[in-house]
Scaffold this active site. Structure first.
Site, PDB file in Angstrom:
ATOM      1  N   MET A   1       1.136 -43.262  -0.248  1.00  0.00           N
ATOM      2  CA  MET A   1       2.598 -43.515   0.920  1.00  0.00           C
ATOM      3  C   MET A   1       2.521 -42.674   2.152  1.00  0.00           C
ATOM      4  SD  MET A   1       5.262 -45.952   0.041  1.00  0.00           S
ATOM      5  CE  MET A   1       6.837 -43.872  -0.410  1.00  0.00           C
TER       6      MET A   1
ATOM      7  N   HIS B   1      -2.704 -36.607  -4.990  1.00  0.00           N
ATOM      8  CA  HIS B   1      -3.355 -37.567  -4.233  1.00  0.00           C
ATOM      9  C   HIS B   1      -5.036 -37.672  -3.974  1.00  0.00           C
ATOM     10  CE1 HIS B   1       0.512 -38.633  -1.656  1.00  0.00           C
ATOM     11  NE2 HIS B   1       0.751 -39.843  -2.276  1.00  0.00           N
TER      12      HIS B   1
ATOM     13  N   GLY C   1      -1.022 -42.740 -10.257  1.00  0.00           N
ATOM     14  CA  GLY C   1      -0.650 -41.234 -10.086  1.00  0.00           C
ATOM     15  C   GLY C   1       0.610 -41.484 -11.958  1.00  0.00           C
TER      16      GLY C   1
ATOM     17  N   ASP D   1       4.198 -40.839 -11.219  1.00  0.00           N
ATOM     18  CA  ASP D   1       5.281 -41.995 -11.414  1.00  0.00           C
ATOM     19  C   ASP D   1       5.018 -43.205 -12.337  1.00  0.00           C
ATOM     20  OD1 ASP D   1       6.426 -41.390  -8.626  1.00  0.00           O
ATOM     21  OD2 ASP D   1       3.969 -41.767  -8.595  1.00  0.00           O
TER      22      ASP D   1
ATOM     23  N   GLN E   1       6.060 -46.968 -12.742  1.00  0.00           N
ATOM     24  CA  GLN E   1       4.642 -47.430 -11.993  1.00  0.00           C
ATOM     25  C   GLN E   1       4.180 -47.856 -12.448  1.00  0.00           C
ATOM     26  OE1 GLN E   1       4.894 -46.430  -7.507  1.00  0.00           O
ATOM     27  NE2 GLN E   1       3.420 -45.390  -7.837  1.00  0.00           N
TER      28      GLN E   1
ATOM     29  N   ARG F   1       8.037 -35.338  -1.624  1.00  0.00           N
ATOM     30  CA  ARG F   1       9.281 -34.817  -1.069  1.00  0.00           C
ATOM     31  C   ARG F   1      10.177 -33.998  -1.384  1.00  0.00           C
ATOM     32  NH1 ARG F   1       9.562 -40.859  -3.256  1.00  0.00           N
ATOM     33  NH2 ARG F   1      11.287 -42.297  -1.699  1.00  0.00           N
TER      34      ARG F   1
END
Lengths: 325, 325
Positions: free
Chosen positions: B50, B57, B192, B195, B198, B232
């Site tokens: 995102m 990343h 990753g 998460d 996820q 975040r």
């Protein structure tokens, strides 16, 4: 396509010029075939079926030939779209007969994809080896562990009409079609407009999930007496079958009335319901809906479709008719 | 890869040997690129992000280079995974900075896929032009009509942990990943393990829907002080950030205790919760679950993962640690 003789393929009526389809049961082998063909510049059409083929399926294959070089017909009775109380165990099948019918199609089909169990991931989960056969439908299983638990939902379109009486049905259909698209990787997929809601759901799913597959809806094929072709018709008694003609008859009358100016959906629905009830059918639903959104319309001002599901004895039949006003 | 200069790409710090990624915004062009590469025998790795890229990343990109010839990084803040009350509008972004960071990666990336709106189907539905921006999250919209309405659900795995406080989150993630898979058609996709839920959900989805994509989970990357990297983190005040170190500290202590023989999950959870509470964090959840099924375990007998979500001020952070006993 050259191949060695396969003992699964019946030979009793093999004529010259009939093309023997390659039968593939393994999903990795299926994808490998598709990728090999694509690398040669060929395009692939997929006709998903649950077998027990009839003229409706054959018409899809003929339509597919207009769009792609090669045709894959999948034959798989998908347990994911049956609830535990539905007719999975009695769903008719005749694999050898299906192959005979496919060999008789002009130009023929290239591959029959006939997997044993698309919910078996080789572990101890609920979709594991043989479990589907033992348990029947997998669609209501939401157990923990390693079983199948991913479902594709087209959340509004799946709710109405057939979705009301078959709440897990379209979830199962959308999911198995996703699996077939990912395994066969077709350029074009053919669906019969007899299953109108299913066709619209698959179209919407393809758009919303960005599948690179063109979805083509093919017109309903009817018996000489007007009954829409269905694998389930075989379960009708002679008397039930005669009664079931009320579906097509009432649809045709309602269409005629609409074209003559009767645009009130309530009036048209009553006309249909009365005719089917009087013939001895039990209506599941009779709806007049927008062709794309499947929202019920009160007054016909734009293209709609009359959709019907009705029981005759223990057999539930569906049919529909588009009205393009 | 040769290409003309693109005005979107900042040039202030371009060194020699830096690879300028091709920026693709159109999904059809993206798929065309992938198919052209595949027809040349190349393999493609996808790193879905995102944006607001950090070392976490970059580590995914480096890992991807081990598996495929070519790398696509998608940068797309997916409105489908935010509920209307969540932080979609304040989610940080810095596209030019992201491109700079990608150009500095050794070997670089080949394509940045940066679509404007993956829920815009060019009609008047809720996903229509500009609607997502106006309405914010699309994930709770289940309107009739022509809008997006297809969602991929991993029905059990999506329910626990982050799914409890973010009920539409994993539905949105699974759906946008399906879309990206269908558009980019990668061979490998990197996620990753920060998460964790996820990652397991995507793995299960790929298995259940027969995607031909290998899913690779990449280890958590931490700041020097131990905080797990997250886009975040930028929202944390200096004081909140200091408090947030209690997450990693408590996880490490619990892991140490487990390895020394404390196998009672209740005791270990209490240890974690107490440490984070005392630091001034507000626990969303702290669970010890099986690594694959994500079922809570009472006593640790097999590989588990400690998963935590906690609020520090207005920022919700997640972290986890695997224990392989």
């Amino acid at each position: 396509m050259e191949k060695t003789h396969n003992s699964q393929i019946p030979t009793k009526s093999s004529h010259k010029n009939e093309k023997e389809p390659e039968i593939i049961t393994d999903k990795n082998q299926m994808r490998k075939w598709s990728r090999a063909m694509r690398s040669q510049g060929k395009t692939i059409g997929l006709v998903p079926t649950m077998g027990y083929l009839h003229e409706g399926h054959i018409s899809l294959i003929k339509e597919a030939h207009k769009h792609t070089n090669l045709i894959v017909v999948s034959i798989y009775v998908n347990p994911g779209q049956f609830s535990p109380t539905e007719d999975l165990s009695t769903y008719p099948s005749d694999f050898d007969g299906d192959i005979q019918k496919l060999m008789a199609v002009p130009v023929g089909v290239d591959v029959v994809f006939h997997p044993y169990n698309l919910y078996d991931y080789g572990n101890s989960g609920v979709g594991g080896d043989g479990e589907v056969e033992k348990k029947g439908a997998v669609s209501c299983v939401e157990e923990r562990g390693l079983g199948h638990e991913t479902w594709v939902r087209v959340e509004w379109l799946e709710k109405g009409m057939c979705g009301k009486s078959r709440p897990v049905f379209f979830r199962g259909v959308a999911t198995v079609v996703t699996k077939l698209f990912n395994i066969v990787e077709p350029d074009v997929a053919l669906f019969g407009k007899k299953d109108y809601q299913q066709w619209r759901i698959i179209q919407r799913m393809v758009r919303d999930l960005d599948f690179s597959v063109e979805v083509i809806g093919s017109d309903i094929v009817r018996e000489n007496d007007g009954l829409a072709m269905s694998s389930r018709n075989v379960h009708l008694s002679t008397e039930e079958r005669k009664k079931a003609l009320s579906i097509n008859r009432s649809l045709s009358r309602a269409k005629f009335a609409a074209e003559k100016g009767q645009v009130n959906s309530g009036e048209l629905r009553n006309m249909i319901i009365q005719e089917i009830n009087e013939a001895g059918g039990r209506i599941d639903y009779a709806e007049i809906v927008d062709q794309e959104t499947l929202e019920a319309v009160e007054e016909i001002k734009s293209p709609v479709v009359f959709c019907i599901a009705a029981w005759f004895g223990k057999v539930r039949l569906i049919d529909n008719m588009e009205i393009n006003i």
